[in-house]
Design a protein around this motif. Structure first.
Motif, short mmCIF file in Angstrom:
data_model
loop_
_atom_site.label_atom_id
_atom_site.label_comp_id
_atom_site.label_asym_id
_atom_site.label_seq_id
_atom_site.Cartn_x
_atom_site.Cartn_y
_atom_site.Cartn_z
N GLN A 247 0.82 -1.21 0.00
CA GLN A 247 0.00 0.00 0.00
C GLN A 247 0.86 1.26 0.00
O GLN A 247 0.50 2.27 -0.63
N ALA A 248 1.98 1.20 0.70
CA ALA A 248 2.90 2.35 0.71
C ALA A 248 3.45 2.61 -0.68
O ALA A 248 3.57 3.76 -1.12
N VAL A 249 3.78 1.53 -1.39
CA VAL A 249 4.30 1.66 -2.76
C VAL A 249 3.22 2.23 -3.67
O VAL A 249 3.47 3.16 -4.46
N LEU A 250 2.02 1.68 -3.59
CA LEU A 250 0.92 2.16 -4.44
C LEU A 250 0.61 3.62 -4.16
O LEU A 250 0.29 4.39 -5.08
N SER A 251 0.72 4.03 -2.92
CA SER A 251 0.49 5.43 -2.56
C SER A 251 1.55 6.33 -3.17
O SER A 251 1.24 7.42 -3.68
N CYS A 252 2.81 5.87 -3.14
CA CYS A 252 3.90 6.63 -3.76
C CYS A 252 3.68 6.77 -5.26
O CYS A 252 3.88 7.85 -5.84
N ILE A 253 3.29 5.67 -5.90
CA ILE A 253 3.06 5.70 -7.35
C ILE A 253 1.96 6.71 -7.69
O ILE A 253 2.08 7.50 -8.63
N LYS A 254 0.90 6.70 -6.90
CA LYS A 254 -0.21 7.64 -7.10
C LYS A 254 0.27 9.08 -6.96
O LYS A 254 -0.04 9.94 -7.80
N PRO A 399 11.00 9.08 -14.45
CA PRO A 399 9.73 8.71 -13.81
C PRO A 399 9.10 9.86 -13.05
O PRO A 399 7.97 9.75 -12.57
N ASN A 400 9.81 10.98 -12.93
CA ASN A 400 9.28 12.15 -12.24
C ASN A 400 8.37 12.99 -13.12
O ASN A 400 7.61 13.83 -12.61
N VAL A 401 8.42 12.79 -14.44
CA VAL A 401 7.61 13.59 -15.35
C VAL A 401 6.16 13.12 -15.30
O VAL A 401 5.87 11.93 -15.38
N LEU A 467 11.07 -0.98 -2.37
CA LEU A 467 10.45 0.16 -3.04
C LEU A 467 9.81 1.12 -2.03
O LEU A 467 9.92 2.34 -2.16
N ALA A 468 9.14 0.56 -1.03
CA ALA A 468 8.52 1.40 0.00
C ALA A 468 9.57 2.23 0.73
O ALA A 468 9.31 3.37 1.13
N GLN A 469 10.75 1.67 0.88
CA GLN A 469 11.84 2.36 1.55
C GLN A 469 12.46 3.46 0.68
O GLN A 469 12.80 4.54 1.18
N GLN A 470 12.59 3.19 -0.61
CA GLN A 470 13.35 4.08 -1.49
C GLN A 470 12.50 5.10 -2.25
O GLN A 470 12.97 6.20 -2.55
N MET A 471 11.27 4.76 -2.59
CA MET A 471 10.50 5.64 -3.47
C MET A 471 10.18 7.02 -2.88
O MET A 471 10.12 8.00 -3.64
N PRO A 472 9.99 7.15 -1.57
CA PRO A 472 9.73 8.50 -1.04
C PRO A 472 10.84 9.51 -1.33
O PRO A 472 10.58 10.71 -1.41
N SER A 473 12.07 9.04 -1.50
CA SER A 473 13.19 9.95 -1.78
C SER A 473 13.51 10.05 -3.27
O SER A 473 14.45 10.75 -3.65
N MET A 474 12.73 9.37 -4.12
CA MET A 474 13.09 9.27 -5.53
C MET A 474 13.13 10.62 -6.23
O MET A 474 14.08 10.92 -6.97
#
Length: 613
Positions: A247-254, A399-401, A467-474
């Protein structure tokens, strides 16, 4: 006695192995002989076994296993070697998968082309998402199913017999003459397929290719657990709260994409792409029955994308890959306009797969013109309304665009975006990737998810945790890496102004296109085109060797988005490895990170310039 010796040796290996065997997605590419990629590691590992040598230094000096973690890695090779030894099979006769379905699909795919009958025999039940009817109608594979009470009930068969065994005891394997392929499926770790009999050796390369392009090998962490089970050691603790991690990953993707549609997270970027392709084929068969399907792909697109698209098309007469020229003087928008016009005339369905920015030329199309081409109303040869295309963006570079939000430029186009997680999302810590659609393309995602599940190619619990660990800082890492990349690019321009650098303009960077990778076309000389190409390739290698030889954090690697250092490669020999020779670019590709010694890299590049002038 031999098996006990193997187990004792493996116990020592698990104690002394390099941390990178579990931690990295690419291992020791500084010790890499491409022609021996599938054999060299095991040959040298077996030499260590014969000498009962499992010390840290010897294990750390072993060369690369395969060429990328999807195809295989040190621990998958060690696991397969041990299982092969226990079952008196050739070393390459055992192949591990993270998926329970894909080893079966590998046999079915080959037998589709050879028109050989296939029987799938099982005891209790089939894998959870194994949809026999859909595999026949969408993938085009032919087979029969047979349930038996035990392996002893398997009779002779005119064709191939695949025996499925779902069990906690992964290594409880029994081979008989009636079984061609034994697939042992663990509920959490993945699967092992054993190729039985000399007549079936020709399948090994085909199985490996499916693992490389449509799935992945059993992950390093799961291989470690499997080896611990094999040697009767205590296994590592499982990931806590995996549903929360997802869920944390899906939230980051959103948050990153601005899209509220269903997202999928697969075991690799190519696993996600395979789900996209097969889901879209399934959708097309339902919504546009009888219409031909055209996958529009740049011919020098990333080798895995190109190869997989052509492999999918080869399985059906109704599917074709259409080349989209985007680089080397060709304009993506103009090429797309021409291609879509022809597809509309044929009353076919167009699924377009592109990289933005392109690889390796790092070009971005005019987005307003791209929108116009994709939203243009077209007619078939009979004057009927043509099916509007689906635009699929490999966003791994940037992936930031934001492409998928309701206010974004492609909001009126059925658009899907996907990203390789081994790059920016995880910083090189795992291979998992993700994909999703904008609101206009949301209806496509149900079918796509169904095929990700059918192929059992979802991300593992550990991959989701990483991913949950790393994506917030991506987003911040992308910004910081771009700053380093721009500084290095500007320095190269000053030092070697005659070199051609492919990188985004300052104007594009203002639009959030801030990749941390650029390509470097070095100046050359010679009287003929062949002489100039040979000279340039020599310079490429000289530069890369100086960088990785003098800077510890520089690596020879095909990846980017890493947490530290600089990666160097020549696209034609790595990412473009399966593209046609005439479409390859033999230019250096450089990938910078947010954490790199910029001054040291300037120093070595300055030295390089002095030596070639």
């Amino acid at each position: 006695m031999e098996n006990n010796n193997i187990k004792a040796y493996l116990s020592d290996v698990l104690k002394n192995m390099p941390d990178d065997w579990v931690r990295l997605t690419t291992h020791r590419l500084d010790i890499y002989d491409e022609s021996k990629a599938k054999t060299q590691f095991i040959e040298q590992f077996e030499g260590l076994f014969n000498n009962i040598n499992a010390n840290k230094e010897s294990l750390a000096a072993l060369p690369t296993a395969f060429d990328y973690i999807r195809l295989g890695h040190p621990l998958s090779c060690v696991l397969e070697w041990a299982v092969a030894k226990f079952n008196n099979l050739p070393t390459d006769g055992v192949i591990s998968f993270a998926s329970s379905t894909m080893p079966i699909m590998a046999i079915l795919r080959k037998n589709l082309f050879t028109q050989k009958a296939t029987r799938i025999v099982y005891t209790d039940s089939l894998p959870q998402h194994f949809d026999a009817e859909r595999i026949k109608t969408v993938y085009g594979y032919n087979f029969e199913l047979q349930k038996v009470g035990s392996i002893n009930e398997v009779s002779a068969f005119q064709g191939n017999t695949i025996f499925l065994c779902q069990q906690e005891a992964l290594f409880d394997i029994s081979l008989t003459d009636e079984i061609d392929f034994f697939v042992s499926i663990h509920p959490h770790l993945g699967s092992l397929i054993l190729v039985n009999g000399e007549a079936n050796q020709e399948y090994i390369g085909e199985i490996q290719h499916v693992r490389r392009r449509e799935s992945i090998a059993m992950t390093p962490s799961n291989c470690q657990v499997a080896l611990q089970l094999l040697t009767e050691q205590q296994t590592e603790e499982s990931i806590a709260n995996p549903s929360e991690q997802k869920q944390a990953v899906l939230s980051c993707i959103k948050d990153i994409t601005g899209s509220n549609t269903k997202a999928i997270v697969g075991s690799s970027g190519l696993s996600v792409q395979y789900a996209l392709m097969m889901g879209l084929i399934d959708y097309s068969q339902t919504e546009y029955a009888g219409k031909a399907i055209k996958f529009v792909v740049p011919p020098n697109c990333y080798g895995g994308t190109n190869d997989q698209a052509r492999r999918v098309a080869a399985c059906s007469e109704n599917i074709e890959v259409v080349d989209l020229l985007v680089d080397s003087g060709n304009n993506m928008v103009d090429s797309l306009d021409s291609v879509l016009g022809k597809i509309a005339q044929e009353d076919a369905v167009a699924f377009i797969i592109v990289e933005i920015p392109t690889n390796p030329r790092v070009e971005v199309p005019d987005l307003e013109k791209l929108k116009q081409v994709l939203t243009e109303s077209r007619k078939t040869a009979n004057g009927e309304q043509a099916v509007d295309p689906v635009f699929i963006i490999d966003q791994t570079f940037c992936p930031n665009v934001s492409f998928l939000g309701e206010e974004d430029i492609l909001s009126e186009v059925r658009t899907i975006s996907y990203v390789s997680g081994s790059k920016f999302p995880s910083g090189g810590l795992c291979t998992a990737g993700y994909g999703l659609a904008n609101k206009r393309g949301a209806a496509l995602m149900d079918k796509i998810e169904e095929h990700l599940l059918l192929c059992n190619n979802e991300a593992t619990d550990l991959q989701l945790a990483l991913l949950a660990q790393q994506m917030p800082s991506m987003i911040q890492r992308i910004a910081d890496a771009y700053v380093n990349t721009r500084a290095f690019v500007n320095f190269i321009k000053e030092q070697l102004p005659e070199a051609k650098i492919n990188f985004v303009s300052e104007e594009l960077a203002q639009q959030s296109f801030t990749p941390s990778v650029f390509s470097l076309d070095l100046p050359t000389k010679g009287d003929t085109a062949e002489e100039r190409e040979t000279y340039k390739r020599g310079l490429n290698n000289k530069l890369i060797n100086m960088m990785i030889g003098q800077i510890a954090e520089s690596k020879y690697c095909v990846s980017y988005g890493q947490l530290k250092g600089v990666y160097w490669t020549i696209p034609a020999t790595s990412t473009q490895g399966t593209t046609k020779e005439e479409d390859k670019d033999y230019i250096a590709r450089v990938s910078c990170s947010p954490n790199m010694d910029l001054e040291k890299h300037r120093q070595v590049f300055r030295q390089f310039v002095e030596e070639i002038q």
